[in-house]
Scaffold this motif. Sequence first.
Motif, PDB file in Angstrom:
ATOM      1  N   PRO A 130       0.828  -1.211   0.000  1.00  0.00           N
ATOM      2  CA  PRO A 130       0.000   0.000   0.000  1.00  0.00           C
ATOM      3  C   PRO A 130       0.860   1.257   0.000  1.00  0.00           C
ATOM      4  O   PRO A 130       2.056   1.215   0.308  1.00  0.00           O
ATOM      5  CB  PRO A 130      -0.769  -0.116   1.319  1.00  0.00           C
ATOM      6  N   ASN A 131       0.244   2.372  -0.360  1.00  0.00           N
ATOM      7  CA  ASN A 131       0.898   3.659  -0.092  1.00  0.00           C
ATOM      8  C   ASN A 131       1.037   3.804   1.415  1.00  0.00           C
ATOM      9  O   ASN A 131       0.120   3.452   2.150  1.00  0.00           O
ATOM     10  CB  ASN A 131       0.047   4.815  -0.647  1.00  0.00           C
ATOM     11  N   PRO A 132       2.165   4.269   1.941  1.00  0.00           N
ATOM     12  CA  PRO A 132       3.338   4.822   1.257  1.00  0.00           C
ATOM     13  C   PRO A 132       4.474   3.813   1.100  1.00  0.00           C
ATOM     14  O   PRO A 132       5.624   4.226   0.994  1.00  0.00           O
ATOM     15  CB  PRO A 132       3.746   5.938   2.209  1.00  0.00           C
ATOM     16  N   MET A 133       4.164   2.528   1.063  1.00  0.00           N
ATOM     17  CA  MET A 133       5.199   1.489   1.035  1.00  0.00           C
ATOM     18  C   MET A 133       5.408   0.894  -0.355  1.00  0.00           C
ATOM     19  O   MET A 133       6.114  -0.097  -0.506  1.00  0.00           O
ATOM     20  CB  MET A 133       4.830   0.359   2.016  1.00  0.00           C
ATOM     21  N   ARG A 134       4.809   1.476  -1.380  1.00  0.00           N
ATOM     22  CA  ARG A 134       4.925   0.932  -2.733  1.00  0.00           C
ATOM     23  C   ARG A 134       6.389   0.881  -3.165  1.00  0.00           C
ATOM     24  O   ARG A 134       7.179   1.766  -2.859  1.00  0.00           O
ATOM     25  CB  ARG A 134       4.109   1.742  -3.735  1.00  0.00           C
ATOM     26  N   GLY A 135       6.732  -0.192  -3.859  1.00  0.00           N
ATOM     27  CA  GLY A 135       8.110  -0.384  -4.286  1.00  0.00           C
ATOM     28  C   GLY A 135       8.924  -1.231  -3.330  1.00  0.00           C
ATOM     29  O   GLY A 135      10.053  -1.603  -3.642  1.00  0.00           O
ATOM     30  N   GLU A 195      -1.447  -1.614   8.806  1.00  0.00           N
ATOM     31  CA  GLU A 195      -1.769  -0.325   9.434  1.00  0.00           C
ATOM     32  C   GLU A 195      -2.111   0.732   8.388  1.00  0.00           C
ATOM     33  O   GLU A 195      -3.063   1.507   8.558  1.00  0.00           O
ATOM     34  CB  GLU A 195      -0.610   0.149  10.305  1.00  0.00           C
ATOM     35  N   HIS A 196      -1.340   0.793   7.299  1.00  0.00           N
ATOM     36  CA  HIS A 196      -1.575   1.800   6.264  1.00  0.00           C
ATOM     37  C   HIS A 196      -2.913   1.584   5.584  1.00  0.00           C
ATOM     38  O   HIS A 196      -3.627   2.546   5.270  1.00  0.00           O
ATOM     39  CB  HIS A 196      -0.444   1.758   5.229  1.00  0.00           C
ATOM     40  N   ILE A 197      -3.281   0.317   5.368  1.00  0.00           N
ATOM     41  CA  ILE A 197      -4.565   0.014   4.732  1.00  0.00           C
ATOM     42  C   ILE A 197      -5.714   0.352   5.672  1.00  0.00           C
ATOM     43  O   ILE A 197      -6.711   0.966   5.267  1.00  0.00           O
ATOM     44  CB  ILE A 197      -4.600  -1.461   4.306  1.00  0.00           C
ATOM     45  N   TYR A 198      -5.587  -0.028   6.928  1.00  0.00           N
ATOM     46  CA  TYR A 198      -6.633   0.278   7.902  1.00  0.00           C
ATOM     47  C   TYR A 198      -6.853   1.777   8.060  1.00  0.00           C
ATOM     48  O   TYR A 198      -8.004   2.252   8.094  1.00  0.00           O
ATOM     49  CB  TYR A 198      -6.283  -0.325   9.261  1.00  0.00           C
TER      50      TYR A 198
END
Length: 262
Positions: A217-222, A231-234
């Motif tokens: 997910p954003n901000p972990m793309r790449g 956590e980012h998705i939730y």
Amino acid sequence: MQTLPLHMIDSHFHLLSIERKGIEVDSLLNTMQEHSMEGIDIGLDANDLTARAKRFGGYPFVHLSGGIGPWGVKEGEAPIDSQLETLQEQLIKTNAVAIGEIGLDNHWDYGSKVNQEGLLTAQMEIAEQRNLPVIFHNREADEQFITLLRSRGFSRQGVFHCFQGGEELAKLAIHKGFYLSFAGPLTYKANKGMQELFTKMPAERILLETDSPYLSPNPMRGRVNTPLNMEHIYRFAAELRGIELTDLIQQVKTNFHSFLRA
């Protein structure tokens, strides 16, 4: 100890694939346990269930599914009957909670629609025989799944994982008792239609997932994805629906346990 919200559910991840990406999975699982996370390590082919049960069966918060994805019919794979026999043998030896992921994929050249549908139907029958729910993979196959859902019932229903389908399929799936699980793509700026659809879905039919090691997910793309990125998705999903993070965590946890018991 990494600071994360407690009690997050990741309904779909692939631990062996995460490990092959260079992630220390035992450390990952310890962190998940420290934060009361729970979820399903998902099967990809006929041969992986027993190995995953041996490797991860000692973690009570990790449930296991077994299934052969649509890639099982691509050129060079073993005959379908042989794969299904292997899957059945491994299901007997393990405590799988679902059959999956199984499904249809018209994006990649995995094989003909007829062969994919044959493999999918055979595994749906296994699910019925073993009284297990199904976990569906759908990539650009909405019309096929709409026809499928209209033509049959499901005693244990299931999940459409990493949902990227349209509103017609979403409504029909929910009518049939399925859950819709949303992954990292929900957080991507380009997916406005998916985000709008997500806000319309009944709260009691929503699940969330990473599909790790894929689709960070954003901000972990790449970067390699792991369940710790839930956590980012939730947080994004809670903001979309205009609710508190803790309320969304509790709702998804309730939904997940209802899915396991259904």
